[in-house]
Design an enzyme around this catalytic site. Structure first.
Site, PDB file in Angstrom:
ATOM      1  N   HIS A   1     -10.619   1.199   1.706  1.00 17.19           N
ATOM      2  CA  HIS A   1     -10.445   2.232   2.728  1.00 17.19           C
ATOM      3  C   HIS A   1     -11.692   2.147   3.603  1.00 17.19           C
ATOM      4  CE1 HIS A   1      -8.902   6.141   4.336  1.00 17.19           C
ATOM      5  NE2 HIS A   1     -10.118   6.085   4.853  1.00 17.19           N
TER       6      HIS A   1
ATOM      7  N   HIS B   1      -4.761  -0.567   5.817  1.00 17.38           N
ATOM      8  CA  HIS B   1      -4.331   0.234   6.980  1.00 17.38           C
ATOM      9  C   HIS B   1      -5.305   0.127   8.156  1.00 17.38           C
ATOM     10  CE1 HIS B   1      -7.085   2.959   4.974  1.00 17.38           C
ATOM     11  NE2 HIS B   1      -6.201   3.345   4.084  1.00 17.38           N
TER      12      HIS B   1
ATOM     13  N   HIS C   1       1.492   5.411  -1.689  1.00 18.27           N
ATOM     14  CA  HIS C   1       1.164   6.591  -2.508  1.00 18.27           C
ATOM     15  C   HIS C   1       2.470   7.223  -2.965  1.00 18.27           C
ATOM     16  CE1 HIS C   1      -3.045   6.751  -0.970  1.00 18.27           C
ATOM     17  NE2 HIS C   1      -2.484   6.200   0.083  1.00 18.27           N
TER      18      HIS C   1
ATOM     19  N   HIS D   1       0.865  -1.195   0.000  1.00 16.29           N
ATOM     20  CA  HIS D   1       0.000   0.000   0.000  1.00 16.29           C
ATOM     21  C   HIS D   1       0.897   1.239   0.000  1.00 16.29           C
ATOM     22  CE1 HIS D   1      -3.887   2.084   1.333  1.00 16.29           C
ATOM     23  NE2 HIS D   1      -2.998   3.038   1.112  1.00 16.29           N
TER      24      HIS D   1
ATOM     25  N   ASP E   1       1.332   2.617   3.551  1.00 18.61           N
ATOM     26  CA  ASP E   1       0.494   3.798   3.329  1.00 18.61           C
ATOM     27  C   ASP E   1       1.330   5.076   3.360  1.00 18.61           C
ATOM     28  OD1 ASP E   1      -1.798   5.164   2.678  1.00 18.61           O
ATOM     29  OD2 ASP E   1      -2.589   5.230   4.718  1.00 18.61           O
TER      30      ASP E   1
ATOM     31  N   LYS F   1      -9.231  -0.207  -5.946  1.00 18.30           N
ATOM     32  CA  LYS F   1      -9.320   0.451  -4.645  1.00 18.30           C
ATOM     33  C   LYS F   1     -10.670   1.109  -4.428  1.00 18.30           C
ATOM     34  CE  LYS F   1      -7.896   2.180  -0.732  1.00 18.30           C
ATOM     35  NZ  LYS F   1      -6.750   3.017  -0.354  1.00 18.30           N
TER      36      LYS F   1
HETATM   37  O1  DOR Z   1      -3.556   9.540   5.521  1.00 16.05           O
HETATM   38  C1  DOR Z   1      -3.904   9.234   4.388  1.00 16.05           C
HETATM   39  N1  DOR Z   1      -3.312   9.775   3.301  1.00 16.05           N
HETATM   40  N2  DOR Z   1      -4.908   8.372   4.233  1.00 16.05           N
HETATM   41  C2  DOR Z   1      -5.434   8.106   3.028  1.00 16.05           C
HETATM   42  O2  DOR Z   1      -6.353   7.338   2.958  1.00 16.05           O
HETATM   43  C3  DOR Z   1      -4.937   8.807   1.820  1.00 16.05           C
HETATM   44  C4  DOR Z   1      -3.566   9.264   1.994  1.00 16.05           C
HETATM   45  C5  DOR Z   1      -3.135  10.244   0.955  1.00 16.05           C
HETATM   46  O3  DOR Z   1      -3.365  10.010  -0.240  1.00 16.05           O
HETATM   47  O4  DOR Z   1      -2.528  11.256   1.312  1.00 16.05           O
HETATM   48 ZN    ZN Z   2      -3.461   5.034   1.476  1.00 17.76          ZN
END
Ligand code: DOR
Ligand code: ZN
Length: 347
Positions: free
Chosen positions: A140, A178, A19, A17, A251, A103
């Site tokens: 999520h 998460h 980003h 997971h 995450d 997702k």
């Molecule tokens: O804290 C988070 N940041 N939770 C999420 O679900 C998305 C993520 C983000 O893309 O910044």
């Molecule tokens: Zn995330």
């Protein structure tokens, strides 16, 4: 006892997971993950979300182009589920060989989720296609009802959305992403082997005091939000249990410093710079370093039906002081545990 261990060699792990954003900002953070992990599941919540296989293929190529030339890192792409995702798009995704999951963001739940799902029923034809072809749904798991307290949003999501979903689609592969509560741990344990969960470093290492005591700490703010200590303990027990339902997903979610240190700070914690060191710290505190390899390197690949990696990485018991800042495009971000010292270093 684990304190006598000075080196820990693991099958090269994966991050299930992650980003990384896009463009110039992506190019500055992707190397942190590529240094630690062989593969990562790339979240599709860009400003303009990745809602088709064609968009996922183009995004994957941009990531590959941004990697150092000697890198073997593999981005595993995902689609962003919307009310309008068609079964045809699901089969295109599955057949592409580059999309590994879809997702679910409930609309309004978090960063760039405004195109997310308004009512789960609207996605049933897509979910049926995913169940049939074995494409996992990444969830999520928070309700967005403004009347529900933010600390209860995961628990209520389980009751109102996830339980009915698993009854409606009993063979759908689901990763509850998460997870932050004992309720989520219990739900995953009580579900079939088609239901698993990822756990972040911040939810293993911190409780909500780290966000709120002694002032607001925006760099410890993420969604789902940190919970009370009893929940953190339940997550540590799950992660270190050796049960294959729980595996690594950082995450890691980069936001520039000014977007976090703001009157309405963004949710997200960047942990990619020292992800394995964070997990090693949490597992060592639990006296369970011997369980780290399964969690970090085996169980996720097994769940996704992908081969385990063949290479290895080594963590050494050597103190490191973490950086205060990380470059993020033409700005900087404040990473997790900025300026703090950890006992482990990835060689
Ligand atoms: O804290 C988070 N940041 N939770 C999420 O679900 C998305 C993520 C983000 O893309 O910044
Ligand atoms: Zn995330």
């Amino acid at each position: 006892m684990s304190t006598s261990i000075t080196q820990l060699t693991l099958t090269r792990p994966d991050d299930w997971h992650l980003h990384v954003r896009d463009g110039a900002t992506m190019a500055t953070v992707i190397g942190h993950t590529a240094r630690q992990f062989a593969r990562a599941i790339i979240m599709p919540n860009l400003k303009s979300p990745i809602i088709t296989t064609a968009l996922a293929q183009a995004y994957r190529q941009r990531i590959l182009d941004a990697l150092p030339t000697d890198s073997h890192f593999q981005p595993l792409m995902t689609l962003y589920l919307t009310d309008d995702t068609s079964p045809g798009e699901i089969s295109r995704a599955k057949n592409s060989g580059v999309v590994f999951a879809v997702k679910l963001y409930p609309a309004g739940a978090t960063t760039h989720s405004s195109s997310g799902v308004t009512h789960l029923q609207k996605t049933y034809s897509a979910l049926a296609a995913m169940e049939a072809c074995g494409l996992p749904l990444l969830v999520h798991g928070e309700v967005t009802d403004p009347a529900v307290d933010i600390f209860d949003r995961e628990k209520i999501f389980i009751e109102q959305q996830l339980m009915p979903l698993t009854q409606q689609f009993p063979d759908l592969k689901i990763v509850f992403e998460h997870i932050t509560t004992k309720d989520a741990v219990d739900f995953v344990l009580e579900s079939g082997n088609n239901v698993a969960a990822t756990i972040t470093p911040q939810h293993l290492l911190l409780n909500r005091n780290a966000m709120l005591v002694g002032g607001m700490h925006p760099h410890n703010y993420c969604l789902p939000v940190l919970k009370r200590e009893t929940h953190r303990e339940a997550l540590v027990t799950a992660a270190t249990s050796g049960k294959a339902k729980f595996f690594l997903g950082t995450d890691s979610a980069p936001h520039a410093r000014d977007a976090k240190e703001s009157a309405c700070g963004c949710a997200g914690i960047f942990s990619a710079h020292a992800a394995l060191e964070f997990y090693a710290t949490a597992f060592e505190r639990a006296g369970a370093l011997d369980k780290l390899e399964g969690f970090a390197s085996h169980f996720g690949a097994d769940f996704y039906g992908l081969p385990r990696n063949t290479g290895s990485i080594t963590l050494e018991r050597r103190e490191q002081t973490l950086v205060n800042e990380v470059t993020f495009g033409n700005k900087t971000l404040v990473p997790f545990f900025a300026g703090k010292t950890l006992a482990w270093t990835l060689l």
